[in-house]
Design an enzyme around this catalytic site. Structure first.
Site, PDB file in Angstrom:
ATOM      1  CB  SER A 146     -64.433 -29.713 -54.479  1.00 37.02           C
ATOM      2  OG  SER A 146     -63.332 -29.438 -53.450  1.00 37.02           O
ATOM      3  CB  CYS A 185     -54.662 -35.892 -54.360  1.00 40.36           C
ATOM      4  SG  CYS A 185     -53.570 -36.267 -55.663  1.00 40.36           S
ATOM      5  N   GLY A 186     -56.486 -34.277 -56.940  1.00 43.85           N
ATOM      6  CA  GLY A 186     -56.321 -33.135 -57.777  1.00 43.85           C
ATOM      7  C   GLY A 186     -55.009 -32.418 -58.008  1.00 43.85           C
ATOM      8  CD1 TRP A 187     -53.519 -29.393 -61.133  1.00 42.74           C
ATOM      9  CD2 TRP A 187     -55.638 -29.163 -60.518  1.00 42.74           C
ATOM     10  NE1 TRP A 187     -54.336 -29.534 -62.366  1.00 42.74           N
ATOM     11  CE2 TRP A 187     -55.592 -29.202 -62.024  1.00 42.74           C
ATOM     12  CE3 TRP A 187     -57.020 -29.019 -59.817  1.00 42.74           C
ATOM     13  CZ2 TRP A 187     -56.790 -29.077 -62.659  1.00 42.74           C
ATOM     14  CZ3 TRP A 187     -58.087 -29.046 -61.025  1.00 42.74           C
ATOM     15  CH2 TRP A 187     -57.968 -28.887 -62.203  1.00 42.74           C
ATOM     16  N   GLY A 188     -53.491 -31.200 -55.622  1.00 41.57           N
ATOM     17  CA  GLY A 188     -52.382 -31.401 -54.228  1.00 41.57           C
ATOM     18  C   GLY A 188     -52.790 -30.259 -53.061  1.00 41.57           C
ATOM     19  CB  SER A 208     -55.597 -35.942 -64.409  1.00 41.99           C
ATOM     20  OG  SER A 208     -54.983 -34.652 -64.844  1.00 41.99           O
ATOM     21  CD  GLU A 210     -51.329 -31.480 -68.327  1.00 41.39           C
ATOM     22  OE1 GLU A 210     -51.259 -30.310 -67.938  1.00 41.39           O
ATOM     23  OE2 GLU A 210     -50.713 -31.979 -69.744  1.00 41.39           O
ATOM     24  CB  CYS A 363     -73.141 -26.969 -62.641  1.00 39.52           C
ATOM     25  SG  CYS A 363     -72.512 -28.314 -63.824  1.00 39.52           S
TER      26      CYS A 363
END
Length: 395
Positions: A146, A185-188, A208, A210, A363
């Site tokens: 992000s 939380c994504g990858w933490g 996810s 993964e 982007c």
């Protein structure tokens, strides 16, 4: 990954068609943005195959992205080209047959809920499960996917992301022992930071597999619970709630349910920080290429759409915009992705490389144009007692 690569790899013609005579209508449209076909400036389009013209005029944004991934055209600085195209509002100017297809997509998104609980895992499977090695190469060491915060004098991506995480925890007034819910939380990375630096007890949710597997490794031994779960089924009560880069997947038809869920889960005196990409004005649909290949079923909110749904549910204590920081963040990601490509190439084909380059640099141009925004809102329940003091890091 194999299914995504197959979707991106299309049969190519044995011999490219000469690209010497671009259609006048396309030349005139691009001229509004000071972009030339086969020009010599870094932001000009260099066409290798004449079929690019037909694909762009027939499908506009979708055709441009697909034909780029297929190698029909190139541009030395895609970020600069897209900044010009978007400032000239060519993304909102659709010619001929492509206009009918865009209208049909707008109608589909207005009539149907594309972000139901049954469809929630699609973005995880299509994008976030693409491969942890790609994101490990592209992102900072904490794998924060992000916008970083460069406003506090950060000298590199690692510092900018740490400043962003600390800013979030300070805005939430996070105290040792408090419970924090991290929606998306994504990858933490944030969960680990909040637990280690601020002593919080964190519950994180992701869609996810993964992401979950790696997040569990990274948060091992900490007071962090991670769940593979849709936000709508969450239960409990939390002192603080944070949601970073997830609201873009909620969808307009679910905004009310999303905020109702957050209010139900938030303690009466708690704080809720929402970190989301936004757009300068309401749009009926997302970019067709981004929707198909990067973030399926996505929807970026406008200020009015957010305010309408928050009204009556929360008090807006703070609304912080640092969208220009996303331009710099994306350029860092693009540079790191390209540098890592030699070790990624054995697993991913050239179409994947061009897809990711197009995604990141288009982007960057989107945020540089100022059409794209990045907001952090701090929200409280109306019954909360006491005043809230906004926080900004000092440079």
């Amino acid at each position: 990954m194999q299914s995504e690569q197959a979707a991106l790899t299309r049969p190519r013609r044995p011999q490219p068609q000469p690209a010497a005579h671009p259609p006048q209508v396309l030349r005139e449209l691009l001229a509004r943005a000071d972009v030339q076909i086969n020009g010599t400036r870094p932001w000009d389009m260099r066409v290798h195959d004449a079929r690019a013209y037909r694909r762009i005029l027939a499908h506009w944004s979708l055709g441009a992205g697909e034909s780029y991934v297929d190698g029909d055209w190139d541009c030395e600085r895609l970020d600069m080209m897209f900044e010009r195209l978007i400032r000239a509002e060519l993304d909102r100017t659709v010619p001929g047959l492509a206009r009918l297809k865009v209208l049909a997509e707008s109608l589909r998104q207005r009539l149907f809920n594309l972000q139901t609980a049954e469809r929630a895992h699609q973005v995880g499977e299509r994008h976030y499960d693409a491969g942890n090695d790609v994101f490990e190469a592209m992102l900072d060491a904490r794998m924060i996917y992000s916008c970083a915060y460069w406003g506090a004098g950060a000298r590199n991506l690692e510092q900018a992301q740490e400043h962003k995480l600390e800013m979030i925890c300070r805005k939430l007034e996070l105290q040792p022992g408090e419970t924090l819910l991290d929606i998306g939380c994504g990858w933490g990375g944030l969960a680990r930071f909040a637990a280690q630096r601020h002593g919080a007890r964190v519950t994180g949710v992701t869609i996810s597999r993964e992401q979950l597997a790696l997040a569990e490794q990274r948060c091992e031994g900490l007071p962090v619970t991670l769940l593979l779960q849709d936000y709508r089924s969450l239960q409990g009560r939390f002192d603080k709630i944070v949601s970073v880069g997830m609201f873009e997947h909620v969808g307009l038809k679910n905004y009310g349910l999303y905020f109702d869920t957050a209010r139900r889960l938030l303690a009466p005196d708690g704080l809720f920080l929402l970190h989301s990409i936004g757009v300068d004005r309401s749009a009926p649909h997302t970019d067709p290429w981004i929707e198909r290949y990067i973030f399926p079923n996505g929807k970026l909110p406008s200020p009015r759409e957010l305010a309408d749904e928050v009204e009556g549910r929360f008090v807006i204590e703070d609304w912080h915009n640092f969208g220009t920081d996303y331009d710099r963040t994306l350029m860092c990601w693009a540079e790191r992705f390209e540098a890592a490509w030699p070790r990624l190439a054995p697993r991913y084909d050239e179409a994947f490389r061009r897809m990711f380059r197009y995604y990141l640099l288009s982007c960057a141009g989107f945020f540089r144009s100022r059409q794209g925004q990045l907001w952090q809102l701090v929200l409280t329940r109306p019954e909360r007692r006491g005043a809230y003091r906004s926080f900004r890091p000092q440079a």
